[in-house]
Write an enzyme that holds these catalytic residues in place. Structure first.
Site, PDB file in Angstrom:
ATOM      1  N   ASP A 146     -14.412   1.366   4.069  1.00  0.00           N
ATOM      2  CA  ASP A 146     -13.263   0.470   4.157  1.00  0.00           C
ATOM      3  C   ASP A 146     -13.559  -0.918   3.581  1.00  0.00           C
ATOM      4  O   ASP A 146     -14.549  -1.554   3.923  1.00  0.00           O
ATOM      5  CB  ASP A 146     -12.861   0.342   5.628  1.00  0.00           C
ATOM      6  CG  ASP A 146     -11.489  -0.251   5.816  1.00  0.00           C
ATOM      7  OD1 ASP A 146     -11.248  -1.365   5.316  1.00  0.00           O
ATOM      8  OD2 ASP A 146     -10.657   0.396   6.471  1.00  0.00           O
ATOM      9  N   SER A 201      -7.792  -1.886   2.261  1.00  0.00           N
ATOM     10  CA  SER A 201      -7.504  -0.839   3.245  1.00  0.00           C
ATOM     11  C   SER A 201      -6.030  -0.440   3.189  1.00  0.00           C
ATOM     12  O   SER A 201      -5.576   0.061   2.176  1.00  0.00           O
ATOM     13  CB  SER A 201      -7.916  -1.314   4.641  1.00  0.00           C
ATOM     14  OG  SER A 201      -7.997  -0.236   5.537  1.00  0.00           O
TER      15      SER A 201
END
Length: 299
Positions: free
Chosen positions: A182, A38
C-alpha cells in the site's frame, strides 16, 4: 498546472469520489496531474477520463467478495454497528500455506481490470494528463510514483492494485525483485509529489477529519488491536505528509485547497458496505458544494 491529489482511506474513497464529482462536473476544474494513494489510485484513472457515473457505480457496488479471494475478516452486526472479527479458518490456512499475509486480494486486481479496460487505458494515455499511482517499496523502505506514461496496460493495473494492498491483511506483491504494498505506508497524502511534478494549484482530498474530538476505542483482541495500531501509525504519516506539503507549497507559492471529511467516517476503512458508501459519496459531493459556496461568499 493544476493537480488533484486523493489520499488513501479504503472504503472512505467513496467520499473522495463525491468531492471530485462536484469539482469536475460543477466547478468544471481541469487537471493536468492526478495523483492517488491506495483508494485514491483506484479513483483517479476514471476521474481523469471523466467517467464519473462509472466510478460511482464501481464504488457503490463493491463489497468484500469483490476484493478478497482469502478474506481475513468476518463482519458482524452488533446493535446496528459493524463489528470486525478475525476469520480464524482463513488466517490459520494462510499460515499453514506459508503465506506472510492474513488475506489475499487477487479479486481486486480482477475487479480493476474488469472496470478499467485496454480501451480506457489507451484513451487515458493519449491525453495530455499525467496519472500517477503511489506505491510503497518495502524492500527499499521508500515511496515510488508510477506514471501511466511509463507502463503498458497490464502493469499499470498491477500498480493500481499494489497501491491498494493494505498489508498484512491483503496481498504482498513481488515485482522487479522488490516487495511492494500500500502506498499509504510511505506517502498517504502525496502533496509533495504533485509540487515536484510542477503543480501550482492543488486540490487535495484528505480522507480523515481535520480535527478528531472522539476518544479512540482500542481493539479488544489482538487482531482488532493490530488494525487500530496501523490506523494510528497512518494518522501520523498523514499529518507528516500534510505538514511537509504545506511547507513546500508555501515555499514555492503553490495554492493548496484542502478537502477533509467533516466528521470521522469510520474506525475501520476495510469494511466495504455498499449502502454506507453510497451515503459517503453523497456527503462528499455536498461537502465540496458547501465549501465552494463558502469560498465564493468570502471573496
Amino acid at each position: 498546472m493544476r493537480a488533484l491529489v486523493i489520499s488513501g482511506g479504503g472504503s472512505k474513497g467513496a467520499f473522495a469520489g463525491g468531492v471530485a464529482q462536484y469539482l469536475l462536473e460543477v466547478e468544471k476544474r481541469k487537471y493536468d496531474i492526478f495523483i492517488g494513494t491506495s483508494t485514491g489510485s483506484l479513483l483517479i484513472p476514471h476521474l481523469a477520463l471523466g467517467n464519473i457515473e462509472k466510478i460511482h457505480r464501481i464504488y457503490t457496488n463493491v463489497d468484500m467478495k469483490k476484493i478478497f479471494n482469502v478474506n481475513p475478516f468476518i463482519v458482524k452486526k452488533k446493535n446496528g454497528v459493524d463489528i470486525v472479527t478475525i476469520n480464524h479458518f482463513n488466517v490459520i490456512w494462510q499460515y499453514i500455506k506459508g503465506k506472510r499475509t492474513f488475506g489475499e486480494s487477487n479479486r481486486l486486481l480482477t475487479y480493476i481490470k474488469r472496470n478499467f479496460n485496454t480501451a480506457d487505458f489507451n484513451k487515458l494515455k493519449s491525453l495530455n494528463t499525467d496519472v500517477v499511482i503511489t506505491v510503497t517499496n518495502l524492500s527499499k523502505n521508500e515511496a515510488e510514483y508510477k506514471s501511466i506514461r511509463d507502463f503498458k496496460y497490464s502493469e499499470f493495473c498491477e500498480w493500481i492494485w499494489i497501491s491498494s494492498n493494505y498489508i498484512p491483511f491483503m496481498s504482498l506483491v513481488t515485482k522487479n525483485n522488490d516487495e511492494y504494498g500500500d502506498g499509504g505506508f510511505s506517502s498517504l497524502v502525496p502533496i509533495r509529489e504533485a509540487i515536484n511534478r510542477g503543480a501550482t494549484e492543488i486540490d487535495v482530498v484528505i480522507l480523515e477529519s481535520e480535527v478528531n474530538l472522539e476518544k479512540a476505542i482500542v481493539g479488544k483482541n489482538p487482531f482488532s488491536l493490530m488494525i487500530d495500531l496501523f490506523r494510528i501509525a497512518l494518522d501520523q504519516v498523514e499529518k507528516h505528509d500534510i505538514a511537509i506539503g504545506k511547507l513546500l507549497a508555501n515555499h514555492k507559492n503553490v495554492k493548496l485547497n484542502l478537502y477533509y471529511t467533516p466528521v470521522k467516517l469510520t474506525n475501520n476503512a476495510l469494511i466495504f458496505n455498499k449502502k454506507v458508501m453510497k451515503e459517503w459519496w453523497k456527503q462528499g459531493y455536498e461537502y465540496a458544494q458547501n465549501k465552494s459556496e463558502l469560498m465564493s461568499d468570502n471573496r
